[in-house]
Design a protein around this motif. Structure first.
Motif, short mmCIF file in Angstrom:
data_model
loop_
_atom_site.label_atom_id
_atom_site.label_comp_id
_atom_site.label_asym_id
_atom_site.label_seq_id
_atom_site.Cartn_x
_atom_site.Cartn_y
_atom_site.Cartn_z
N CYS A 159 -2.57 3.45 -4.11
CA CYS A 159 -2.62 4.50 -3.09
C CYS A 159 -3.87 4.32 -2.26
N GLU A 160 -3.66 3.97 -1.02
CA GLU A 160 -4.80 3.64 -0.16
C GLU A 160 -5.69 4.85 0.06
N ASN A 161 -5.06 6.05 0.19
CA ASN A 161 -5.89 7.22 0.50
C ASN A 161 -6.83 7.59 -0.66
N VAL A 162 -6.40 7.36 -1.91
CA VAL A 162 -7.32 7.69 -3.01
C VAL A 162 -8.45 6.66 -3.09
N VAL A 163 -8.15 5.43 -2.77
CA VAL A 163 -9.21 4.41 -2.78
C VAL A 163 -10.24 4.73 -1.70
N PHE A 211 -3.48 13.28 -3.10
CA PHE A 211 -4.85 12.82 -2.89
C PHE A 211 -5.42 13.29 -1.55
N GLN A 212 -4.56 13.90 -0.68
CA GLN A 212 -5.07 14.44 0.59
C GLN A 212 -5.92 15.67 0.32
N THR A 213 -5.54 16.43 -0.74
CA THR A 213 -6.19 17.72 -0.96
C THR A 213 -7.00 17.78 -2.26
N GLU A 214 -6.65 16.93 -3.22
CA GLU A 214 -7.28 17.03 -4.55
C GLU A 214 -8.55 16.17 -4.59
N ASP A 215 -9.66 16.76 -4.97
CA ASP A 215 -10.92 16.01 -4.99
C ASP A 215 -10.94 15.04 -6.17
N VAL A 216 -11.04 15.57 -7.38
CA VAL A 216 -11.00 14.69 -8.57
C VAL A 216 -10.04 15.28 -9.59
N VAL A 249 0.83 -1.20 0.00
CA VAL A 249 0.00 0.00 0.00
C VAL A 249 0.86 1.25 0.00
N LYS A 250 0.40 2.27 -0.71
CA LYS A 250 1.09 3.57 -0.69
C LYS A 250 0.09 4.65 -0.30
N GLN A 251 0.61 5.84 -0.02
CA GLN A 251 -0.24 7.02 0.18
C GLN A 251 0.34 8.09 -0.73
N ALA A 252 -0.47 8.94 -1.29
CA ALA A 252 0.07 10.03 -2.10
C ALA A 252 -0.47 11.35 -1.56
N ASP A 253 0.45 12.31 -1.34
CA ASP A 253 0.05 13.59 -0.74
C ASP A 253 -1.03 14.29 -1.54
#
Ligand SMILES: C[S@@+](CC[C@H](N)C(=O)[O-])C[C@H]1O[C@@H](n2cnc3c(N)ncnc32)[C@H](O)[C@@H]1O
Length: 242
Positions: free
Chosen positions: A80-84, A23-28, A17-21
């Motif tokens: 990227c777990e945060n976008v999922v 996707f913390q702020t960008e909606d679509v 699993v990864k996280q991408a910064d």
């Protein structure tokens, strides 16, 4: 329609699993083209009851819009777990999509699960650091080969891999037209008037001889010296009988 994930998932422990910064702020965000530009084409290749996996979904609305258009069996994955997580809560329609966090190079999915694997700009990201698309680096060749092998493995017989890219056919054809994946390029549609994008439809089990294999070009040869002009031949054009 939701699906019991146990039917398709093998070992969840295989997932990296990864996280991408961003996707913390960008909606679509929509890479390459919006759904309205490919909707009719996709409708030619995908049936409403096909099981569809969107590979590297990011925060695109592709899955959401396909689901709204009546494609009922959609799985959407990204590493990227945060976008999922974000996209699974994006709207009510998204609750009817099956969300998966996994790496495209090593998917814990049973063989021959999907009718369609659909990707938009995900394979393009594997190429971003390449300077010469005729001569790819070993790590890029490896990641692309692992991903294509996985896609082929999880496709049902006659299933389709649909790939949307800005990469021209003479480059992408080289990557996709390989016997080892047991598939063939069935069609290549060009999208856009000025800057083109390409929709590759690759069908599993289609013999390579049926493919648009003429897309497999040789890299252009570098001409070492300037051609010299033989002036004595210049008037030969007048000797041509029309
Ligand atoms: C250029 S974005 C495209 C996103 C989306 N498909 C679109 O059209 O807007 C590439 C996406 O692929 C995901 N990705 C890249 N490598 C991946 C891999 N090995 N496994 C799963 N997802 C990956 C990234 O996290 C990112 O969301």
């Amino acid at each position: 329609m939701t699906f019991d994930k146990k039917i398709i998932i093998l070992q969840a422990s295989r997932v990296k699993v990864k996280q991408a910064d961003r996707f913390q702020t960008e909606d679509v965000y929509e890479w390459l083209v919006g759904y309205h530009q490919i909707k009719d084409l996709l409708g030619q290749y995908i049936n409403k009851n096909d099981t569809i996996l969107i590979l590297g979904c990011g925060n695109s609305l592709l899955g959401e819009k396909l689901r709204r258009d009546g494609f009922n069996l959609i799985f959407s994955m990204d590493y990227c777990e945060n976008v999922v997580t974000n996209m699974s809560n994006h709207c009510d329609t998204c609750k009817h999509i099956n969300w998966l966090t996994m790496d495209a190079t090593n998917m814990p999915i049973r063989d021959e699960t999907f009718d369609i694997v659909l990707e938009k700009a995900t394979i393009d990201t594997f190429l971003v650091n390449e300077k010469d698309l005729w001569t790819l680096s070993a790590p890029t060749i490896k990641i692309i080969d692992q991903t294509l092998s996985e896609i082929s493995r999880i496709l049902k017989p006659n299933g389709k891999f649909i790939s949307l890219s800005f990469n021209q056919p003479h480059f992408r054809g080289l990557l996709y037209s390989k016997d080892k994946y047991d598939w063939s390029i069935r069609s290549i549609d060009t999208i856009g008037d000025d800057f083109h994008h390409y929709l590759y439809v690759v069908q599993k089990g289609l013999p390579i001889s049926c493919s648009t294999s003429y897309y497999v070009y040789e890299p252009p040869k570098i001409i070492e010296t300037m051609a010299t002009c033989d002036e004595s031949k210049e008037n030969d054009i007048f000797d041509i009988n029309l």
